[in-house]
Design a protein around this motif. Sequence first.
Motif, PDB file in Angstrom:
ATOM      1  N   ILE A  47      34.733  45.372  39.533  1.00 49.47           N
ATOM      2  CA  ILE A  47      36.214  45.099  39.943  1.00 49.47           C
ATOM      3  C   ILE A  47      36.229  43.330  40.043  1.00 49.47           C
ATOM      4  O   ILE A  47      37.092  42.808  39.790  1.00 49.47           O
ATOM      5  CB  ILE A  47      36.607  45.387  41.378  1.00 49.47           C
ATOM      6  CG1 ILE A  47      38.004  45.303  41.755  1.00 49.47           C
ATOM      7  CG2 ILE A  47      35.668  44.696  42.404  1.00 49.47           C
ATOM      8  CD1 ILE A  47      38.848  46.236  40.896  1.00 49.47           C
ATOM      9  N   ILE A  48      34.971  42.642  40.076  1.00 51.35           N
ATOM     10  CA  ILE A  48      34.898  41.264  40.000  1.00 51.35           C
ATOM     11  C   ILE A  48      35.554  40.731  38.633  1.00 51.35           C
ATOM     12  O   ILE A  48      34.839  41.107  37.551  1.00 51.35           O
ATOM     13  CB  ILE A  48      33.391  40.846  40.432  1.00 51.35           C
ATOM     14  CG1 ILE A  48      33.045  41.442  41.874  1.00 51.35           C
ATOM     15  CG2 ILE A  48      33.411  39.251  40.375  1.00 51.35           C
ATOM     16  CD1 ILE A  48      33.938  41.233  42.857  1.00 51.35           C
ATOM     17  N   GLY A  49      36.328  39.631  38.801  1.00 51.15           N
ATOM     18  CA  GLY A  49      36.423  38.920  37.748  1.00 51.15           C
ATOM     19  C   GLY A  49      37.348  39.333  36.752  1.00 51.15           C
ATOM     20  O   GLY A  49      37.544  38.715  35.473  1.00 51.15           O
ATOM     21  N   VAL A  50      37.831  40.694  36.665  1.00 47.40           N
ATOM     22  CA  VAL A  50      38.756  41.159  35.679  1.00 47.40           C
ATOM     23  C   VAL A  50      40.057  40.625  35.594  1.00 47.40           C
ATOM     24  O   VAL A  50      40.500  40.140  34.398  1.00 47.40           O
ATOM     25  CB  VAL A  50      39.033  42.824  36.117  1.00 47.40           C
ATOM     26  CG1 VAL A  50      39.933  43.420  34.913  1.00 47.40           C
ATOM     27  CG2 VAL A  50      37.598  43.679  35.934  1.00 47.40           C
ATOM     28  N   SER A  51      40.838  40.243  36.464  1.00 45.52           N
ATOM     29  CA  SER A  51      42.254  39.808  36.333  1.00 45.52           C
ATOM     30  C   SER A  51      42.807  39.466  37.776  1.00 45.52           C
ATOM     31  O   SER A  51      42.161  39.577  38.754  1.00 45.52           O
ATOM     32  CB  SER A  51      43.305  41.042  35.799  1.00 45.52           C
ATOM     33  OG  SER A  51      43.475  41.833  36.787  1.00 45.52           O
ATOM     34  N   ALA A  52      43.696  38.389  37.515  1.00 44.96           N
ATOM     35  CA  ALA A  52      44.348  38.103  38.884  1.00 44.96           C
ATOM     36  C   ALA A  52      44.852  39.042  39.659  1.00 44.96           C
ATOM     37  O   ALA A  52      44.917  39.055  41.210  1.00 44.96           O
ATOM     38  CB  ALA A  52      45.550  36.945  38.568  1.00 44.96           C
ATOM     39  N   ARG A  53      45.269  40.022  39.120  1.00 40.96           N
ATOM     40  CA  ARG A  53      45.885  41.379  39.710  1.00 40.96           C
ATOM     41  C   ARG A  53      44.883  42.114  40.450  1.00 40.96           C
ATOM     42  O   ARG A  53      45.015  42.534  41.605  1.00 40.96           O
ATOM     43  CB  ARG A  53      46.506  42.224  38.714  1.00 40.96           C
ATOM     44  CG  ARG A  53      47.099  43.662  39.072  1.00 40.96           C
ATOM     45  CD  ARG A  53      46.919  44.645  37.959  1.00 40.96           C
ATOM     46  NE  ARG A  53      47.074  46.073  38.413  1.00 40.96           N
ATOM     47  CZ  ARG A  53      46.974  46.938  37.599  1.00 40.96           C
ATOM     48  NH1 ARG A  53      46.582  46.884  36.570  1.00 40.96           N
ATOM     49  NH2 ARG A  53      47.071  48.153  38.072  1.00 40.96           N
ATOM     50  N   LEU A  54      43.805  42.354  40.148  1.00 43.15           N
ATOM     51  CA  LEU A  54      42.678  42.990  40.691  1.00 43.15           C
ATOM     52  C   LEU A  54      42.108  42.265  41.683  1.00 43.15           C
ATOM     53  O   LEU A  54      41.605  42.871  42.573  1.00 43.15           O
ATOM     54  CB  LEU A  54      41.694  43.467  39.653  1.00 43.15           C
ATOM     55  CG  LEU A  54      42.059  44.717  38.747  1.00 43.15           C
ATOM     56  CD1 LEU A  54      41.052  45.264  37.933  1.00 43.15           C
ATOM     57  CD2 LEU A  54      42.948  46.060  39.503  1.00 43.15           C
ATOM     58  N   GLU A  55      41.848  40.816  41.503  1.00 47.62           N
ATOM     59  CA  GLU A  55      41.345  40.018  42.625  1.00 47.62           C
ATOM     60  C   GLU A  55      42.342  40.306  43.672  1.00 47.62           C
ATOM     61  O   GLU A  55      41.820  40.122  45.005  1.00 47.62           O
ATOM     62  CB  GLU A  55      41.293  38.689  42.011  1.00 47.62           C
ATOM     63  CG  GLU A  55      40.623  37.708  42.938  1.00 47.62           C
ATOM     64  CD  GLU A  55      39.375  38.065  43.415  1.00 47.62           C
ATOM     65  OE1 GLU A  55      38.636  37.542  44.215  1.00 47.62           O
ATOM     66  OE2 GLU A  55      38.541  38.971  42.709  1.00 47.62           O
ATOM     67  N   GLU A  56      43.614  40.042  43.523  1.00 47.94           N
ATOM     68  CA  GLU A  56      44.598  40.308  44.646  1.00 47.94           C
ATOM     69  C   GLU A  56      44.386  41.625  45.286  1.00 47.94           C
ATOM     70  O   GLU A  56      44.379  41.592  46.594  1.00 47.94           O
ATOM     71  CB  GLU A  56      45.960  40.186  44.054  1.00 47.94           C
ATOM     72  CG  GLU A  56      47.112  40.090  45.222  1.00 47.94           C
ATOM     73  CD  GLU A  56      48.521  40.023  44.710  1.00 47.94           C
ATOM     74  OE1 GLU A  56      49.567  40.337  45.332  1.00 47.94           O
ATOM     75  OE2 GLU A  56      48.673  39.779  43.414  1.00 47.94           O
ATOM     76  N   GLN A  57      44.394  42.429  44.589  1.00 46.31           N
ATOM     77  CA  GLN A  57      44.039  44.140  45.076  1.00 46.31           C
ATOM     78  C   GLN A  57      42.764  43.935  45.917  1.00 46.31           C
ATOM     79  O   GLN A  57      42.664  44.587  46.906  1.00 46.31           O
ATOM     80  CB  GLN A  57      44.058  44.925  44.149  1.00 46.31           C
ATOM     81  CG  GLN A  57      43.493  46.476  44.639  1.00 46.31           C
ATOM     82  CD  GLN A  57      43.760  47.318  43.520  1.00 46.31           C
ATOM     83  OE1 GLN A  57      44.873  47.574  42.822  1.00 46.31           O
ATOM     84  NE2 GLN A  57      42.641  48.053  43.065  1.00 46.31           N
ATOM     85  N   ARG A  58      41.756  43.507  45.373  1.00 49.54           N
ATOM     86  CA  ARG A  58      40.516  43.493  46.202  1.00 49.54           C
ATOM     87  C   ARG A  58      40.546  42.674  47.572  1.00 49.54           C
ATOM     88  O   ARG A  58      40.030  43.191  48.459  1.00 49.54           O
ATOM     89  CB  ARG A  58      39.326  42.702  45.185  1.00 49.54           C
ATOM     90  CG  ARG A  58      37.705  42.824  45.970  1.00 49.54           C
ATOM     91  CD  ARG A  58      36.754  42.182  44.646  1.00 49.54           C
ATOM     92  NE  ARG A  58      37.057  40.802  44.466  1.00 49.54           N
ATOM     93  CZ  ARG A  58      36.520  39.858  45.537  1.00 49.54           C
ATOM     94  NH1 ARG A  58      35.699  40.357  46.501  1.00 49.54           N
ATOM     95  NH2 ARG A  58      36.631  38.668  45.377  1.00 49.54           N
ATOM     96  N   LEU A  59      41.058  41.472  47.543  1.00 52.97           N
ATOM     97  CA  LEU A  59      41.247  40.811  48.673  1.00 52.97           C
ATOM     98  C   LEU A  59      42.314  41.440  49.649  1.00 52.97           C
ATOM     99  O   LEU A  59      41.975  41.398  51.003  1.00 52.97           O
ATOM    100  CB  LEU A  59      41.636  39.409  48.421  1.00 52.97           C
ATOM    101  CG  LEU A  59      40.958  38.397  47.653  1.00 52.97           C
ATOM    102  CD1 LEU A  59      41.621  37.082  47.227  1.00 52.97           C
ATOM    103  CD2 LEU A  59      39.451  38.369  48.183  1.00 52.97           C
ATOM    104  N   ALA A  60      43.182  42.247  49.179  1.00 51.10           N
ATOM    105  CA  ALA A  60      44.142  43.205  50.177  1.00 51.10           C
ATOM    106  C   ALA A  60      43.251  44.092  50.785  1.00 51.10           C
ATOM    107  O   ALA A  60      43.509  44.383  51.939  1.00 51.10           O
ATOM    108  CB  ALA A  60      45.325  43.642  49.411  1.00 51.10           C
ATOM    109  N   ARG A  61      42.370  44.811  50.134  1.00 50.78           N
ATOM    110  CA  ARG A  61      41.608  45.674  50.618  1.00 50.78           C
ATOM    111  C   ARG A  61      40.638  45.078  51.654  1.00 50.78           C
ATOM    112  O   ARG A  61      40.196  45.723  52.764  1.00 50.78           O
ATOM    113  CB  ARG A  61      40.865  46.699  49.628  1.00 50.78           C
ATOM    114  CG  ARG A  61      41.798  47.648  48.859  1.00 50.78           C
ATOM    115  CD  ARG A  61      42.838  48.362  49.671  1.00 50.78           C
ATOM    116  NE  ARG A  61      42.251  49.434  50.686  1.00 50.78           N
ATOM    117  CZ  ARG A  61      42.506  50.650  50.630  1.00 50.78           C
ATOM    118  NH1 ARG A  61      42.957  51.056  49.841  1.00 50.78           N
ATOM    119  NH2 ARG A  61      41.704  51.629  51.519  1.00 50.78           N
TER     120      ARG A  61
END
Length: 216
Positions: A128-142
């Motif tokens: 999940i790390i470093g894939v895209s801004a979208r997934l980084e936002e999702q990761r931080l939300a979780r």
Amino acid sequence: MAGRLAKPTGRYAGRSAEERQAERRQRFLDAGLQLFGDSPGYRATTVTALSEAAGLSTRQFYEEFRTLEDVLAALHLQVNDWAEAASLAALAAADGLPIAERAAATFRAYAANVTGDPRRIRITFVEIIGVSARLEEQRLARRSRWVDLICAEAAAAAERGEAAPRDYRIAAAAFIGSVNGLLHDWRAGWVDATLDQVVDELVQVLLGIVRPADTL
């Protein structure tokens, strides 16, 4: 793809179109868990390879997802949902126990769930790390949801006189960062320890955060 293909309607073999769609979607997710979480990993997987692993066609893939990133995003949420459910069940089972025992039981349930399948560790802490801004936002939300859970439990303990009444958000965020970093490094082979040793160490960090008020 400009847009998803039209989905089939009606019943077939006794199942509705929605049931068949859900089954196909889960087959793609199961294939993604295997390919992203084991070999070759998310970045080396193609739509064709994922479809073949799922036993479905690329046409069917685009009926369910737009990109492989959508599959990774769904898997990340799924893995977190499983771990959250396990943690909440352990927390409920530990109702009435002292805060130290509740915290330890809850984290051990989380760790057992997310590490019980090595593919879940890789999805959550590596792919999940470093894939895209979208997934980084999702990761931080979780991550924020986990911080909220720790803060809520610490606040409840403080009301019972079991923990110091203070703002636990920074400490909770630091603990989640420790979990993410240490499990990532352990999964990558950079930590010379057993998984039990890693979990025990993280439990001690958690207990240091929610220690009883009379020990401060």
